[in-house]
Write a protein that holds these residues in place. Structure first.
Motif, PDB file in Angstrom:
ATOM      1  N   THR A 100       0.832  -1.208   0.000  1.00  0.00           N
ATOM      2  CA  THR A 100       0.000   0.000   0.000  1.00  0.00           C
ATOM      3  C   THR A 100       0.863   1.254   0.000  1.00  0.00           C
ATOM      4  O   THR A 100       1.792   1.374   0.791  1.00  0.00           O
ATOM      5  N   LEU A 106      -5.636  12.991  -4.134  1.00  0.00           N
ATOM      6  CA  LEU A 106      -5.581  12.520  -5.515  1.00  0.00           C
ATOM      7  C   LEU A 106      -5.032  13.594  -6.437  1.00  0.00           C
ATOM      8  O   LEU A 106      -4.293  13.307  -7.378  1.00  0.00           O
ATOM      9  N   TRP A 109      -1.291  13.496  -6.421  1.00  0.00           N
ATOM     10  CA  TRP A 109      -0.633  12.325  -6.989  1.00  0.00           C
ATOM     11  C   TRP A 109      -0.871  12.171  -8.493  1.00  0.00           C
ATOM     12  O   TRP A 109       0.036  11.806  -9.248  1.00  0.00           O
ATOM     13  N   VAL A 121      -7.616   2.282  -6.031  1.00  0.00           N
ATOM     14  CA  VAL A 121      -7.491   3.529  -5.274  1.00  0.00           C
ATOM     15  C   VAL A 121      -8.613   3.566  -4.239  1.00  0.00           C
ATOM     16  O   VAL A 121      -9.786   3.386  -4.576  1.00  0.00           O
ATOM     17  N   LYS A 122      -8.243   3.791  -2.977  1.00  0.00           N
ATOM     18  CA  LYS A 122      -9.226   3.837  -1.888  1.00  0.00           C
ATOM     19  C   LYS A 122      -9.001   5.086  -1.046  1.00  0.00           C
ATOM     20  O   LYS A 122      -7.869   5.578  -0.926  1.00  0.00           O
ATOM     21  N   LEU A 141      -7.436   7.744 -14.246  1.00  0.00           N
ATOM     22  CA  LEU A 141      -6.904   8.402 -13.053  1.00  0.00           C
ATOM     23  C   LEU A 141      -7.239   9.891 -13.071  1.00  0.00           C
ATOM     24  O   LEU A 141      -7.617  10.472 -12.039  1.00  0.00           O
ATOM     25  N   VAL A 153      -5.670   9.340  -0.197  1.00  0.00           N
ATOM     26  CA  VAL A 153      -5.915   8.000  -0.743  1.00  0.00           C
ATOM     27  C   VAL A 153      -4.760   7.050  -0.449  1.00  0.00           C
ATOM     28  O   VAL A 153      -3.638   7.467  -0.157  1.00  0.00           O
ATOM     29  N   VAL A 155      -3.102   3.523  -2.447  1.00  0.00           N
ATOM     30  CA  VAL A 155      -3.071   2.892  -3.766  1.00  0.00           C
ATOM     31  C   VAL A 155      -2.447   1.511  -3.631  1.00  0.00           C
ATOM     32  O   VAL A 155      -1.380   1.363  -3.016  1.00  0.00           O
TER      33      VAL A 155
END
Length: 269
Positions: A100, A106, A109, A121-122, A141, A153, A155
């Motif tokens: 992770t 977001l 990134w 993605v969480k 994305l 997030v 990933v």
């Protein structure tokens, strides 16, 4: 015994079933985290923490400072809400958890990012309606970042699998299981299928119990995918999930509550 339920939803099937089993011989008290009343003045013998809001966690901490057992503890519950801390602890303990990475947002990134292959993605912090999405290319994305620009997030690389999540739950030492169509599958989340624990690959039930020990959880869920040949990969851990439709779950929870309440009564009164 007096058993307290920290929840704004006492009608939840698991809690309602547990309360019905306890009610003939014990007092079951519902404690709304937003309106705790005089709970701290005369606390119950044990509390079941079926809420993850800041108010609920704060109330649980206050009860724990009074020496009242809370299932699960506020610390364990809070840990499972932070997917970064969750992954770090799981990997340190040698659990087969998905590698992770964490990003502050977001929008920070996504520009220039070019994931090697599909990723998941969480939201870093777990909450109802949080972000969980598969991203296959830069265009996907970019769109996700436009919809969730400020979201912290985590990933994870997407692990090829059958498209079915193994939903594994535990109450104390008792493990329950089912299959659920993954929300990341092309058709989205689908129905839950029954799965007997003895149908799990060898060692998976013990893996669930080991996860509970690492995270100091008594009632919890472990989401596992089969990456091939029965090899498990843990992708999420949840404190006090719903465990809906599992025969024996209310009985197991009622028995756990009474054991914890009896322990407090024996040693503090």
């Amino acid at each position: 015994m007096r058993i307290g339920l920290i929840t704004p939803e006492p009608g939840h099937p698991l809690l309602a079933g547990t309360a019905a089993l306890l009610a003939p011989d014990h007092a079951v008290e519902v404690l709304d985290p937003l309106a705790p009343g005089d709970a701290l003045l005369s606390p119950a013998d044990v509390y079941l923490l079926k809420s993850k809001t800041p108010h609920a966690l704060g109330l649980a901490r206050d009860l724990e400072r009074r020496g009242v057992p809370v299932v699960n503890s506020a610390a364990a519950t809070g840990l499972c809400q932070d997917r970064t801390e969750m992954a770090e602890l799981a990997l340190r303990a040698g659990l087969p958890f998905a590698a992770t990475r964490t990003f502050d947002s977001l929008s920070a990134w996504a520009p220039g990012a070019s994931p090697a292959g599909p990723v998941v993605v969480k939201s870093r912090y777990s909450y109802r309606g949080d972000l969980v999405a598969r991203v296959d290319d830069p265009a996907g994305l970019e769109k996700l970042a436009a919809d969730w620009p400020r979201e912290p997030v985590v990933v994870q690389a997407f692990a090829p699998n059958s498209g079915w999540d193994h939903k594994l739950w535990a109450i104390g030492d008792q493990v329950f299981s089912a299959l659920r169509r993954s929300e990341l599958s092309p058709g989205g989340r689908g129905p839950t299928r029954p799965l007997a624990v003895d149908e799990l690959p060898a060692g998976w039930a013990d893996l669930v119990r080991r996860t509970g020990a690492v995270f100091s959880l008594d009632v919890y869920g472990v989401d596992v995918i089969d990456t091939g040949d029965g090899t498990p990969l843990i992708v999420d851990i949840n404190a006090f999930p719903g465990i809906r439709g599992q025969a024996g779950a209310p009985q197991a929870l009622a028995a756990l509550a009474l054991r914890r309440a009896a322990g407090r009564t024996r040693f503090t009164r």
